[in-house]
Design an enzyme around this catalytic site. Structure first.
Site, PDB file in Angstrom:
ATOM      1  N   LYS A 172     -16.587  -6.912   6.452  1.00 47.15           N
ATOM      2  CA  LYS A 172     -15.690  -7.807   7.188  1.00 47.15           C
ATOM      3  C   LYS A 172     -15.255  -7.190   8.526  1.00 47.15           C
ATOM      4  O   LYS A 172     -15.140  -5.979   8.659  1.00 47.15           O
ATOM      5  CB  LYS A 172     -14.484  -8.206   6.336  1.00 47.15           C
ATOM      6  CG  LYS A 172     -13.942  -7.109   5.452  1.00 47.15           C
ATOM      7  CD  LYS A 172     -12.944  -7.632   4.435  1.00 47.15           C
ATOM      8  CE  LYS A 172     -12.458  -6.488   3.561  1.00 47.15           C
ATOM      9  NZ  LYS A 172     -11.525  -6.793   2.556  1.00 47.15           N
ATOM     10  N   HIS A 215       0.845  -1.208   0.000  1.00 45.37           N
ATOM     11  CA  HIS A 215       0.000   0.000   0.000  1.00 45.37           C
ATOM     12  C   HIS A 215       0.879   1.257   0.000  1.00 45.37           C
ATOM     13  O   HIS A 215       0.623   2.200  -0.736  1.00 45.37           O
ATOM     14  CB  HIS A 215      -0.873   0.072   1.265  1.00 45.37           C
ATOM     15  CG  HIS A 215      -1.931  -0.979   1.373  1.00 45.37           C
ATOM     16  ND1 HIS A 215      -2.099  -1.738   2.500  1.00 45.37           N
ATOM     17  CD2 HIS A 215      -2.890  -1.374   0.505  1.00 45.37           C
ATOM     18  CE1 HIS A 215      -3.134  -2.561   2.324  1.00 45.37           C
ATOM     19  NE2 HIS A 215      -3.615  -2.370   1.123  1.00 45.37           N
ATOM     20  N   SER A 272      -2.813  -7.601   3.265  1.00 50.00           N
ATOM     21  CA  SER A 272      -3.128  -7.391   4.682  1.00 50.00           C
ATOM     22  C   SER A 272      -3.581  -8.701   5.312  1.00 50.00           C
ATOM     23  O   SER A 272      -3.259  -9.009   6.455  1.00 50.00           O
ATOM     24  CB  SER A 272      -4.244  -6.352   4.834  1.00 50.00           C
ATOM     25  OG  SER A 272      -3.832  -5.112   4.348  1.00 50.00           O
ATOM     26  N   ARG A 306      -1.721  -6.560  -8.110  1.00 51.22           N
ATOM     27  CA  ARG A 306      -0.494  -7.302  -7.818  1.00 51.22           C
ATOM     28  C   ARG A 306      -0.316  -8.470  -8.781  1.00 51.22           C
ATOM     29  O   ARG A 306       0.730  -8.685  -9.339  1.00 51.22           O
ATOM     30  CB  ARG A 306      -0.516  -7.848  -6.377  1.00 51.22           C
ATOM     31  CG  ARG A 306      -0.449  -6.773  -5.324  1.00 51.22           C
ATOM     32  CD  ARG A 306      -0.942  -7.278  -4.007  1.00 51.22           C
ATOM     33  NE  ARG A 306      -2.330  -7.692  -4.108  1.00 51.22           N
ATOM     34  CZ  ARG A 306      -3.084  -8.043  -3.083  1.00 51.22           C
ATOM     35  NH1 ARG A 306      -2.581  -8.055  -1.881  1.00 51.22           N
ATOM     36  NH2 ARG A 306      -4.350  -8.384  -3.247  1.00 51.22           N
TER      37      ARG A 306
HETATM   38  O1  PNS Z   1      -8.838  -2.733   0.547  1.00 48.82           O
HETATM   39  P1  PNS Z   1     -10.065  -3.317  -0.062  1.00 48.82           P
HETATM   40  O2  PNS Z   1     -10.896  -4.012   0.992  1.00 48.82           O
HETATM   41  O3  PNS Z   1      -9.777  -4.186  -1.250  1.00 48.82           O
HETATM   42  O4  PNS Z   1     -10.950  -2.057  -0.606  1.00 48.82           O
HETATM   43  C1  PNS Z   1     -12.204  -2.250  -1.179  1.00 48.82           C
HETATM   44  C2  PNS Z   1     -12.946  -0.897  -1.334  1.00 48.82           C
HETATM   45  C3  PNS Z   1     -13.048  -0.191  -0.005  1.00 48.82           C
HETATM   46  C4  PNS Z   1     -12.203  -0.033  -2.317  1.00 48.82           C
HETATM   47  C5  PNS Z   1     -14.363  -1.232  -1.904  1.00 48.82           C
HETATM   48  O5  PNS Z   1     -14.971  -2.228  -1.133  1.00 48.82           O
HETATM   49  C6  PNS Z   1     -15.282  -0.009  -1.933  1.00 48.82           C
HETATM   50  O6  PNS Z   1     -15.080   0.903  -2.694  1.00 48.82           O
HETATM   51  N1  PNS Z   1     -16.295  -0.002  -1.061  1.00 48.82           N
HETATM   52  C7  PNS Z   1     -17.220   1.102  -0.927  1.00 48.82           C
HETATM   53  C8  PNS Z   1     -18.632   0.721  -1.322  1.00 48.82           C
HETATM   54  C9  PNS Z   1     -18.814   0.817  -2.813  1.00 48.82           C
HETATM   55  O7  PNS Z   1     -18.650   1.846  -3.439  1.00 48.82           O
HETATM   56  N2  PNS Z   1     -19.170  -0.341  -3.425  1.00 48.82           N
HETATM   57  C10 PNS Z   1     -19.370  -0.471  -4.847  1.00 48.82           C
HETATM   58  C11 PNS Z   1     -18.099  -0.927  -5.520  1.00 48.82           C
HETATM   59  S1  PNS Z   1     -18.412  -1.233  -7.215  1.00 48.82           S
END
Ligand code: PNS
Length: 166
Positions: free
Chosen positions: A43, A19, A130, A92
């Protein structure tokens, strides 16, 4: 021409060196970068929102065009509120691709003017996540070189306090 602001969203539970590498790369491309932590993820996180924000702030302290924020609800709505032009995500390996492309295309459907840009971390960080960091640390393994030093310490403390609770 106004500043170009990008958003780097995620759970950051906890922030890894992968990150951090991406934050550095993005901060060199964009005028401003907001590292945005999702607060209402489904989660169950290891670190609280406050702890994660604190770690992110600490590791980005010397990066003048980087700020840390939290968001809930839809990412695209947050991005529009902030007047961001782009969302940054890291890729990645091929395994990331399917999920990321789905999310990027859905975000584009919701908000066509917002672009998602994918960046690759240094090869040496390509295997870090993570989830694995928490698993290794939780089982007493070393996460040296996988996360910033401050996160390494926090993980160790967290594990000790979890053991104490048992
Ligand atoms: O670090 P992560 O858990 O891979 O991040 C995922 C994240 C936070 C980027 C994604 O879950 C997100 O944008 N969530 C917000 C809700 C949202 O907009 N959902 C629609 C996605 S198409």
């Amino acid at each position: 021409m106004s500043d170009i602001l990008a958003i780097y969203p995620g759970s950051f539970d906890p922030i890894t060196n992968g990150h951090f590498d991406l934050i550095q790369r993005s901060s060199r491309i964009f005028d401003r970068l907001i590292v945005a932590l999702l607060t209402n993820a489904e989660k169950q996180p290891l670190f609280s929102v406050e702890e994660r924000v604190e770690m992110l702030q600490e590791v980005t302290r010397d990066m003048k065009n980087v700020s840390v924020d939290t968001f809930s609800g839809l990412l695209v709505d947050y991005a529009v509120r902030k007047k961001a032009r782009a969302i940054v995500r890291g890729i990645r390996a091929f395994s990331d691709y399917e999920y990321e492309i789905q999310m990027a295309l859905m975000n584009r459907k919701l908000q066509p003017k917002l672009e998602t840009l994918f960046l690759m971390p240094a090869e040496s960080y390509a295997y870090i996540s993570s989830r694995l960091v928490k698993e290794i640390s939780g089982r007493g393994g070393s996460v040296k070189g996988l996360v910033p030093l401050l996160v390494e310490r926090r993980l160790r403390k967290k594990i000790v306090s979890t053991i104490d609770e048992v």
